[in-house]
Design an enzyme around this catalytic site. Structure first.
Site, PDB file in Angstrom:
ATOM      1  CG  HIS A 193      -3.192  -0.828  -6.754  1.00 23.28           C
ATOM      2  ND1 HIS A 193      -3.545  -0.181  -5.581  1.00 23.28           N
ATOM      3  CD2 HIS A 193      -3.166  -2.147  -6.423  1.00 23.28           C
ATOM      4  CE1 HIS A 193      -3.719  -1.075  -4.625  1.00 23.28           C
ATOM      5  NE2 HIS A 193      -3.501  -2.267  -5.116  1.00 23.28           N
ATOM      6  NE  ARG A 252      -4.228  -1.548   0.062  1.00 18.84           N
ATOM      7  CZ  ARG A 252      -4.301  -2.596  -0.735  1.00 18.84           C
ATOM      8  NH1 ARG A 252      -3.314  -2.876  -1.565  1.00 18.84           N
ATOM      9  NH2 ARG A 252      -5.372  -3.369  -0.731  1.00 18.84           N
ATOM     10  CG  ASP A 276       1.353  -2.236  -8.478  1.00 18.67           C
ATOM     11  OD1 ASP A 276       1.246  -1.882  -9.666  1.00 18.67           O
ATOM     12  OD2 ASP A 276       0.479  -2.905  -7.878  1.00 18.67           O
ATOM     13  CD  GLU A 301      -3.189   3.238  -5.031  1.00 24.57           C
ATOM     14  OE1 GLU A 301      -1.970   3.003  -4.995  1.00 24.57           O
ATOM     15  OE2 GLU A 301      -4.054   2.344  -5.144  1.00 24.57           O
TER      16      GLU A 301
END
Ligand code: NAD
Length: 338
Positions: A296, A234, A258, A263
Site C-alpha cells: 500500500h 482496495r 498494492d 492487509e
C-alpha cells in the site's frame, strides 16, 4: 483545534507538522491505530486524523463523541473504513482528501505493469546473484495491447493517459463515464466485455458493496488467458482465493497488488520481517513468481504527502472556522464521491 493523529509514522509527523506550521492547531501524534482499545487517547481532542487502517466503526464513533470529538479527518481518499451512518448519528462530521496526487497512484500502477511484464523485479535479484541468463524473463510489448480500466475517476484517467502513451487501446467501465477518457480514445463497455477483451486490467474504483469481489471466480472465467491484473485501489475488489486459482491454471499471467483484502491483519505499514506470516492466503500469493506485491505504497510520493497534509490542515481550519470541513463525506453520498 486539538487533533489526535492516529497511525502516525515519522513521515506523517514531518508532513503534517510542516503543513500546520503557522496555524494554531495542536497535533498530538500517536503511533497506535484508532480502534476500540485505543480510542481513549482521543479524549479531549476536537478532531481525530486517521488513515486507511484505522477502525472508525460505530463503537469507536460513539466513544469519540462522548470524549468531545466532532470531526474525523481522513488523510486518505478512500473512506470505506468509516461508518458514515454511525458518524452522522454520533454528530461527528467526516472529511477526506479527495485528490492529492492521482499521478502518484497511477504511476505506481504503471510501475507494477512494467515491472511485471518485463520481469524487472526478478532480473534485479538475478543480476545481483551473478545470474545473467535471460531464460524466464521474456516480456511483451505494451504497444497495441488492450487495457481495461475499472473506475475512471482521477487515478484511472491518469493511468489511461499513461497507457495511451505506450500505444495501448483503452476500454473502460464506470457507472459515471468521463469525457476526458472518451477524449483519450477509451471506449466504455460493460464489465464482461472489459474482462473478455483486455490484456491488462487495472482496478481504480473505490470499495463499495458493488465493487467488493468484482474480480471473482465468475469474472475470471471470462478473461483472456494470461491476463495482467493490477490493483492499486482496495484489496477487497479482488476475491483472493479466486485469483489464486486463476494464477494456478494460467488464466491470470501476472498479478500486481498494492493492496490486499486482509492487509491490516498481515501488518502492512509495519516491519514484520521477523514474524511468521499467519495468513496462508497471503503466504500462497508470495510463492508465485508472477505476482508482485507492494504494501500500500502507491500514494507514497513527496508530492502526495505534501498534498495530503495541506488538504488535511485546510479541512481542519475550515471546520474550526465554519463548522464544516472543505471536503466533507456524508452518509447519503452516492457511489461517486465528489
Ligand atoms: P475517484 O473518486 O476520482 O474515482 C473513482 C471512480 O470509480 C469514479 O469515477 C466512480 O464513478 C467509479 N466507480 C464507483 N463505483 C464503481 C463501480 N461499481 N464500478 C466501476 N467504477 C466505479 O477516486 P480516485 O482518486 O481515482 O481513487 C480511486 C481509488 O483508489 C480510491 O477509492 C481508493 O480506494 C484508491 N486509492 C489507493 C491509494 C493507494 O495508495 N493504493 C491511494 C489513493 C486512492
Amino acid at each position: 483545534m486539538r487533533v489526535a493523529v492516529f497511525s502516525s509514522k515519522p513521515y506523517d509527523v514531518r508532513s503534517l507538522g510542516a503543513a500546520a506550521a503557522g496555524t494554531d492547531h495542536r497535533l498530538d501524534f500517536f503511533e497506535a491505530r484508532l480502534n476500540c482499545e485505543q480510542v481513549p487517547l482521543a479524549s479531549g481532542h476536537d478532531a481525530v486524523c486517521v488513515f486507511v487502517h484505522d477502525e472508525v466503526d460505530e463503537r469507536v464513533l460513539q466513544a469519540l463523541a462522548s470524549g468531545g470529538t466532532r470531526l474525523v479527518a481522513l488523510r486518505a481518499a478512500g473512506f470505506n473504513n468509516v461508518d458514515l451512518d454511525a458518524a452522522r448519528d454520533a454528530g461527528i462530521r467526516v472529511c477526506r482528501v479527495p485528490a492529492y496526487s492521482p499521478n502518484a497512484v497511477a504511476e505506481h500502477a504503471v510501475a507494477l505493469v512494467l515491472s511485471l511484464v518485463r520481469r524487472t523485479y526478478r532480473a534485479y535479484n538475478r543480476v545481483r546473484d551473478g545470474n545473467f541468463a535471460l531464460e524466464g524473463l521474456l516480456g511483451f510489448d505494451l504497444n497495441g495491447k488492450c487495457v481495461g480500466i475499472v473506475g475512471t475517476g482521477r487515478i484511472g484517467t491518469v493511468f489511461a493517459g499513461a497507457m495511451k502513451g505506450f500505444g495501448c487501446r483503452l476500454l473502460a467501465y464506470d457507472p459515471y463515464p468521463n469525457e476526458e477518457m472518451v477524449a483519450l480514445g477509451a471506449r466504455y463497455v460493460d464489465l464482461p466485455e472489459l474482462f473478455a477483451e483486455s490484456d491488462i486490467i487495472a482496478l481504480h474504483a473505490p470499495l463499495t458493496p458493488q465493487t467488493r469481489h468484482l474480480v471473482n471466480a465468475d469474472s475470471l472465467a471470462g478473461v483472456k488467458s494470461g491476463v495482467v491484473i493490477v490493483n492499486t485501489s482496495r484489496g477487497a475488489l479482488i476475491d483472493t482465493d479466486a485469483v489464486i486459482e486463476a494464477l494456478k491454471d494460467g488464466r491470470v499471467g501476472y498479478l500486481g497488488l498494492d493492496v490486499y483484502e486482509e492487509e491490516e491483519k498481515v501488518g502492512f505499514y509495519e516491519d514484520q520481517s521477523a514474524s511468521i506470516i499467519q495468513d496462508d492466503t497471503f503466504a500462497r500469493l508470495l510463492t508465485f513468481p508472477n505476482v508482485l506485491i507492494t504494501a500500500h505504497q502507491a500514494f507514497f510520493t513527496a508530492e502526495a504527502l505534501a498534498g495530503i497534509a495541506n488538504t488535511t490542515i485546510a479541512n481542519l481550519t475550515a471546520f474550526e472556522r465554519d463548522g464544516v470541513p472543505l471536503h466533507e463525506v456524508a452518509a447519503e453520498e452516492p457511489a461517486r464521491p465528489s
